[in-house]
Design a protein around this motif. Structure first.
Motif, PDB file in Angstrom:
ATOM      1  N   HIS A  69      48.849 -11.804 -23.954  1.00  0.00           N
ATOM      2  CA  HIS A  69      48.985 -10.638 -24.786  1.00  0.00           C
ATOM      3  C   HIS A  69      48.849 -10.294 -25.687  1.00  0.00           C
ATOM      4  O   HIS A  69      48.626  -9.330 -27.308  1.00  0.00           O
ATOM      5  CB  HIS A  69      50.188  -9.383 -23.997  1.00  0.00           C
ATOM      6  N   GLN A  70      49.783 -11.628 -26.597  1.00  0.00           N
ATOM      7  CA  GLN A  70      49.424 -11.683 -28.287  1.00  0.00           C
ATOM      8  C   GLN A  70      48.283 -12.047 -28.645  1.00  0.00           C
ATOM      9  O   GLN A  70      48.705 -11.501 -29.890  1.00  0.00           O
ATOM     10  CB  GLN A  70      50.787 -12.513 -28.973  1.00  0.00           C
ATOM     11  N   LEU A  97      46.374 -21.801 -18.869  1.00  0.00           N
ATOM     12  CA  LEU A  97      45.851 -21.051 -18.071  1.00  0.00           C
ATOM     13  C   LEU A  97      47.379 -20.773 -16.739  1.00  0.00           C
ATOM     14  O   LEU A  97      47.639 -21.789 -16.321  1.00  0.00           O
ATOM     15  CB  LEU A  97      44.597 -20.786 -17.239  1.00  0.00           C
ATOM     16  N   ASP A  98      47.658 -19.470 -16.832  1.00  0.00           N
ATOM     17  CA  ASP A  98      48.402 -19.420 -16.259  1.00  0.00           C
ATOM     18  C   ASP A  98      48.272 -18.144 -14.669  1.00  0.00           C
ATOM     19  O   ASP A  98      49.039 -17.104 -15.486  1.00  0.00           O
ATOM     20  CB  ASP A  98      50.902 -19.326 -16.641  1.00  0.00           C
ATOM     21  N   PHE A  99      48.155 -18.192 -13.394  1.00  0.00           N
ATOM     22  CA  PHE A  99      47.962 -17.524 -12.898  1.00  0.00           C
ATOM     23  C   PHE A  99      48.754 -16.999 -11.758  1.00  0.00           C
ATOM     24  O   PHE A  99      48.302 -16.098 -10.854  1.00  0.00           O
ATOM     25  CB  PHE A  99      46.394 -17.259 -12.045  1.00  0.00           C
ATOM     26  N   GLU A 103      47.600 -10.728 -14.742  1.00  0.00           N
ATOM     27  CA  GLU A 103      46.692  -9.625 -14.893  1.00  0.00           C
ATOM     28  C   GLU A 103      46.221  -9.476 -15.983  1.00  0.00           C
ATOM     29  O   GLU A 103      45.168  -8.851 -15.220  1.00  0.00           O
ATOM     30  CB  GLU A 103      47.674  -8.076 -14.188  1.00  0.00           C
ATOM     31  N   ASN A 104      46.278 -10.925 -16.523  1.00  0.00           N
ATOM     32  CA  ASN A 104      45.220 -10.142 -17.584  1.00  0.00           C
ATOM     33  C   ASN A 104      44.369 -11.945 -17.790  1.00  0.00           C
ATOM     34  O   ASN A 104      44.324 -12.724 -19.195  1.00  0.00           O
ATOM     35  CB  ASN A 104      46.378 -11.218 -18.896  1.00  0.00           C
ATOM     36  N   LYS A 105      43.970 -12.544 -16.753  1.00  0.00           N
ATOM     37  CA  LYS A 105      43.361 -13.571 -16.960  1.00  0.00           C
ATOM     38  C   LYS A 105      41.957 -13.634 -17.337  1.00  0.00           C
ATOM     39  O   LYS A 105      41.911 -15.304 -18.777  1.00  0.00           O
ATOM     40  CB  LYS A 105      42.225 -13.747 -15.643  1.00  0.00           C
ATOM     41  N   GLN A 106      40.987 -12.598 -18.397  1.00  0.00           N
ATOM     42  CA  GLN A 106      40.238 -12.909 -19.437  1.00  0.00           C
ATOM     43  C   GLN A 106      41.102 -12.820 -20.954  1.00  0.00           C
ATOM     44  O   GLN A 106      40.515 -13.968 -21.278  1.00  0.00           O
ATOM     45  CB  GLN A 106      39.257 -11.903 -19.076  1.00  0.00           C
ATOM     46  N   GLN A 107      42.081 -12.467 -20.380  1.00  0.00           N
ATOM     47  CA  GLN A 107      42.737 -12.326 -22.112  1.00  0.00           C
ATOM     48  C   GLN A 107      43.209 -14.626 -22.101  1.00  0.00           C
ATOM     49  O   GLN A 107      43.334 -14.598 -23.235  1.00  0.00           O
ATOM     50  CB  GLN A 107      43.765 -11.681 -22.647  1.00  0.00           C
TER      51      GLN A 107
END
Length: 262
Positions: A69-70, A97-99, A103-107
């Motif tokens: 998110h940063q 990637l950490d799914f 909720e921010n997969k694209q980011q």
């Protein structure tokens, strides 16, 4: 016998009180080098200070997927500038990637692709964190490889199935095992540890997390990479000395390390 712990976080507060003693213990365990990973570029100065203090530390700079998110292009520029400015930076990361709860997969994907580009441009390895995202990770990397060419790197603290392990081996990655491989019910990870070719195998602690048996439940530290190496050696039917020599050579190759001989 020499061991390299290829993923540590000794900048965390849990090491503030006794880091000199921790260092004595990793020396006693035969650990001759550490690769210090990075969660956010804000840690860079602290990690650089640790490398100044302890000559056996190389390090990475990058943004962890849980911090995606940063991400901004300006942050990417900063990572690139920091990595280019310091010879002891041997990798970009940890990124990936950490799914698990994402909720921010694209980011996450955008930040990861940008860091792959940085690593490629600087001829650095990439340290990859992959949790609950193996299929998406493999697809993204295959696409990147096809469009822009490969990047050397490691799947760190690997927890995937043998089938998933093979995906990343086919992409040219090294596979690094942590204390999880010592856990009683980690059958799939143990099978992966048998599968990885001897020239693609690494060991790590990911300390202070995931202490191996017989230290499980305690603060993890670099000395405990020996327990990881012992377990992987047992699973592969080789001596600890052989496993240590193989993984040390692999770490030096991937991270372009030259060890100082004592």
């Amino acid at each position: 016998m020499q061991l390299i712990d290829t993923h540590v976080h000794i900048n965390f507060e849990r090491f503030d009180r006794d880091l000199e003693a921790v260092r004595e213990r990793w020396h006693e365990a035969g650990v001759v080098h550490l690769v210090h990973s990075c969660v956010t570029p804000e840690e860079f100065g602290t990690i650089q200070g640790l490398a100044n203090r302890f000559g056996e530390i190389s390090f990475a700079v990058g943004l962890h997927p849980l911090e995606a998110h940063q991400w901004s292009s300006q942050l990417g520029d900063r990572i690139e500038e920091l990595a280019a400015s310091e010879a002891r930076v041997v990798a970009i990361g940890e990124t990936g990637l950490d799914f698990y709860k994402a909720e921010n997969k694209q980011q996450q994907q955008e930040a990861f692709i940008a860091q792959l580009e940085i690593a490629q441009g600087l001829n650095k390895a990439v340290i990859i964190h992959c949790r609950d995202a193996s299929e998406e990770m493999a697809e993204l990397l295959q696409s990147f490889w096809r469009d822009r060419g490969p990047v050397p790197g490691v799947m760190h603290c690997w927890g995937g199935t043998p089938e998933e392990t093979q995906w990343f081996l086919d992409l040219g990655f090294y596979i690094s095992f942590s204390g999880i491989v010592t856990f009683k019910n980690a059958h799939s990870i143990q099978e992966s540890a048998r599968l990885v070719p001897s020239d693609r195998l690494l060991v790590e602690t990911d300390c202070p997390f995931l202490a191996p048996v017989p230290k499980r439940g305690k603060r993890n530290e670099p000395a405990y990479v020996r327990y990881v190496a012992e377990q992987v050696a047992t699973l592969r039917g080789v001596s600890l000395e052989t496993l240590a020599a193989e993984t040390t050579e692999n770490a030096c190759r991937l991270f372009q390390l030259t060890l100082k001989m004592s």
